[in-house]
Structure formats: structure tokens, C-alpha cells
Design a protein around this motif. Sequence first.
Motif, PDB file in Angstrom:
ATOM      1  N   GLN A  98       0.821  -1.202   0.000  1.00  0.00           N
ATOM      2  CA  GLN A  98       0.000   0.000   0.000  1.00  0.00           C
ATOM      3  C   GLN A  98       0.857   1.255   0.000  1.00  0.00           C
ATOM      4  OE1 GLN A  98      -2.316  -0.929   3.523  1.00  0.00           O
ATOM      5  NE2 GLN A  98      -4.101  -1.495   2.287  1.00  0.00           N
ATOM      6  N   SER A 137      -9.311  -9.432   5.110  1.00  0.00           N
ATOM      7  CA  SER A 137      -8.708  -8.134   4.838  1.00  0.00           C
ATOM      8  C   SER A 137      -9.684  -6.973   4.943  1.00  0.00           C
ATOM      9  CB  SER A 137      -8.092  -8.143   3.439  1.00  0.00           C
ATOM     10  OG  SER A 137      -9.104  -8.070   2.435  1.00  0.00           O
ATOM     11  N   GLY A 185     -11.753  -5.917   2.770  1.00  0.00           N
ATOM     12  CA  GLY A 185     -11.758  -5.177   1.519  1.00  0.00           C
ATOM     13  C   GLY A 185     -10.408  -4.665   1.067  1.00  0.00           C
ATOM     14  N   ALA A 186      -9.366  -4.856   1.866  1.00  0.00           N
ATOM     15  CA  ALA A 186      -8.031  -4.369   1.493  1.00  0.00           C
ATOM     16  C   ALA A 186      -7.360  -5.268   0.466  1.00  0.00           C
ATOM     17  CB  ALA A 186      -7.147  -4.240   2.730  1.00  0.00           C
ATOM     18  N   THR A 191      -8.520  -7.959  -2.796  1.00  0.00           N
ATOM     19  CA  THR A 191      -9.612  -8.456  -3.631  1.00  0.00           C
ATOM     20  C   THR A 191      -9.102  -9.590  -4.506  1.00  0.00           C
ATOM     21  OG1 THR A 191     -10.630  -6.248  -3.740  1.00  0.00           O
ATOM     22  CG2 THR A 191     -11.316  -7.861  -5.402  1.00  0.00           C
ATOM     23  N   ALA A 250     -10.511  -2.820  -8.237  1.00  0.00           N
ATOM     24  CA  ALA A 250      -9.749  -2.968  -7.003  1.00  0.00           C
ATOM     25  C   ALA A 250      -8.639  -1.923  -6.928  1.00  0.00           C
ATOM     26  CB  ALA A 250      -9.158  -4.379  -6.921  1.00  0.00           C
ATOM     27  N   SER A 272      -7.505  -1.343  -3.189  1.00  0.00           N
ATOM     28  CA  SER A 272      -7.479  -2.713  -2.685  1.00  0.00           C
ATOM     29  C   SER A 272      -6.467  -3.519  -3.486  1.00  0.00           C
ATOM     30  CB  SER A 272      -8.868  -3.351  -2.822  1.00  0.00           C
ATOM     31  OG  SER A 272      -8.874  -4.688  -2.356  1.00  0.00           O
TER      32      SER A 272
END
Length: 343
Positions: A44, A96, A98-99, A101, A112, A117
Motif C-alpha cells: 500500500q 482483509s 476489503g483491502a 480483492t 480494485a 485494494s
Amino acid sequence: MTAPIPVFDGHNDVLSKLLRGPAGAETRFLEGAPDMQVDLPRAQASGFAGGLCAVWVSTDDQTLDANGDLPPVPQPAALQQTLAQAALLHRITRQSNGAVTLCRSAAEIRAAMAAGSFAAVFHIEGIEAATPDLDLIHVLHAAGLRTLGPVWSRPNIFAHGVPFVMGHDPDLGGGLSAAGKDLIRLCNELKIMVDLSHMNDAGFRDIAAISDAPLVASHSNAFAICPHSRNATDRQLDAIRDTGGLVGLNFGVRFLHPEGIRDPEMGLDVMLRHIDYLVERVGIDHVALGSDFDGTFMARQMRDVSDVQHLLGALARAGYSDEDIAKIAHRNWVATLERTWGQ
């Protein structure tokens, strides 16, 4: 501060490495683990937006036979490891919030990435878990499998994986078995991308003759620069280009260095040489990244996902346009998968 360029990567070995490590694999990926090259926090922070997450079957037996081949893996053991890694990917996705996909289409990858994501694609590197009836392929496809390499660098019932040999082209061993040809036809039917990395030359030719999809080598480099059997020859690169396929740059030092040595001080300039060559041979629309993070030895300048932006910066300094860098970083992968999957 300038936002990082999104990167969609063609190959990582996160799943197998997580399962070979300490307990709590899901937490180690989602919260970060210093022994990993890819985890969610670093991805991220560095714009590492997703990629092909490989299921790879490990074995303690590394004894080479008279032909230089690693021994095949027994199917029951391969099935156990394959299901364990596939289940891990699903648990990571579920936990996760939604973090992460699990993506089954190019539209899902784009969505995503737009949502921030991690866009994970279920990939298998060596389908030792399957039997000739191919029933498992249908089950795994239902579980999200969308790309598949018939072999890793060892033989199985479908094909002959190319051994790791420096100074020799990939013309080592025979081509697809009858079951292997059935496998390629089924992958075409189900719209599963066939990955040619780790294929020997005879298997590559057989797949090229059977498949109606773009030819893809997800994590292979230019044999003309580093004459390693795992790299793509000019003839193979031409075939990839002619089908509108793709080749992803492998970050592993021994597949980059012209002498094939494990040089931890190797610079980004060697990676640029390969990219330049690949772009000249196949065109800017058919070159991408296939890091092999968590699966091979890398130089200090490419410690983990945090360093990928340095490579993109080097491309900019070498004269690549913003558009070209975006293609190499993520657009070419998504476009190739869309052409293969039809969605």
C-alpha cells in the motif's frame, strides 16, 4: 510528494513462502512481516497494487537426475500444498476487510486498483496437483484460478519444465504429453491464461501451435543478454509479439546478470538493459513486470516492493515517457489479461 505509479506485477511467491514460515500466515501478510518481500502495508505504501499470486509446490528433494532435472512431485503431496495455498489466498481476502480483492476479470482488477485494494489473481506455477482427467482444473477455476503455468522447472505428467542451466538455451527435453495438450485446450476453453515461463522450447512450441490466446511469459528475461535456460530466446519473443502477448521482467539476479552470477550489488542498469531489449524486440505494449518477489535471489537495490518505484524512476531518467512507464507498470498486464479472459 508525488504519488507512486501503480504497479501490477506478473509473479510473486507470497503464498508458498507464507506457509513455509511462522504461524499466522494471514496476519503476517495483512499486518506486515520483515522476512517477506511483499506484504500489504509495504504494498500500500509503495503503490504495489496487486499481481499474480502463485501457488507453488515445494519439495525437500533437490537431487538432480542424469539429465539435470529435479524430481517430480508426487500428486497427493502436490494436491495438499495446492489446496492449502489456495485456501490461504481466500482467507487473506476474507480477513482483509476489503483491502485485498481476489480478481477474476480485468474489470475487477481495475476496480480494485481504483479503490486502493490489493488486486490478487490466483495463479498456479506447475500443476502437479492435477491428474489426466483434469477434474481439478474445473474445481480450481470455480475457486478463482485464472492463470496457470503447466510446469515449474521440473517434469510432470503434462510437460517437461526447463532445468536451471546457465549458458544453454531452453531447448532441453521433450514437449507436451497428450494430457498436456488436453490441459492447454481446457485452459483456452475456460479462459485461463497459460504462462510459458519455466516451459522448455519444445513445450513452448507445442503451446504456440495449440493455443488461441496471447502467448505470455510472466517472469522471464532476454536470453540475448543473460543466456540462461529460463530466459526467452529471440524466436520465443517474436512468437509472443506476433500473438499480442506479453513478457514480464523477472527481478532475479541470476536471470538478469550477463554471467548468471548471484551478485548482490548488481545495479538497476542491468534491468534497464533487459527492458530496452524486450521493448525493441516485442514493442512497448508487450513488456511488463514479473518480479518473482519472495521466490528468488535479488540485488540489494531491489530488496522488496518498496524498491520497485526506483526502477520506474530509472526508466523515466532513461527517457521512457509517462505513458510508456504506466504501460510497463500495470496497463499492459491488465490489457493482456482482458484479451485472454475476454472480460
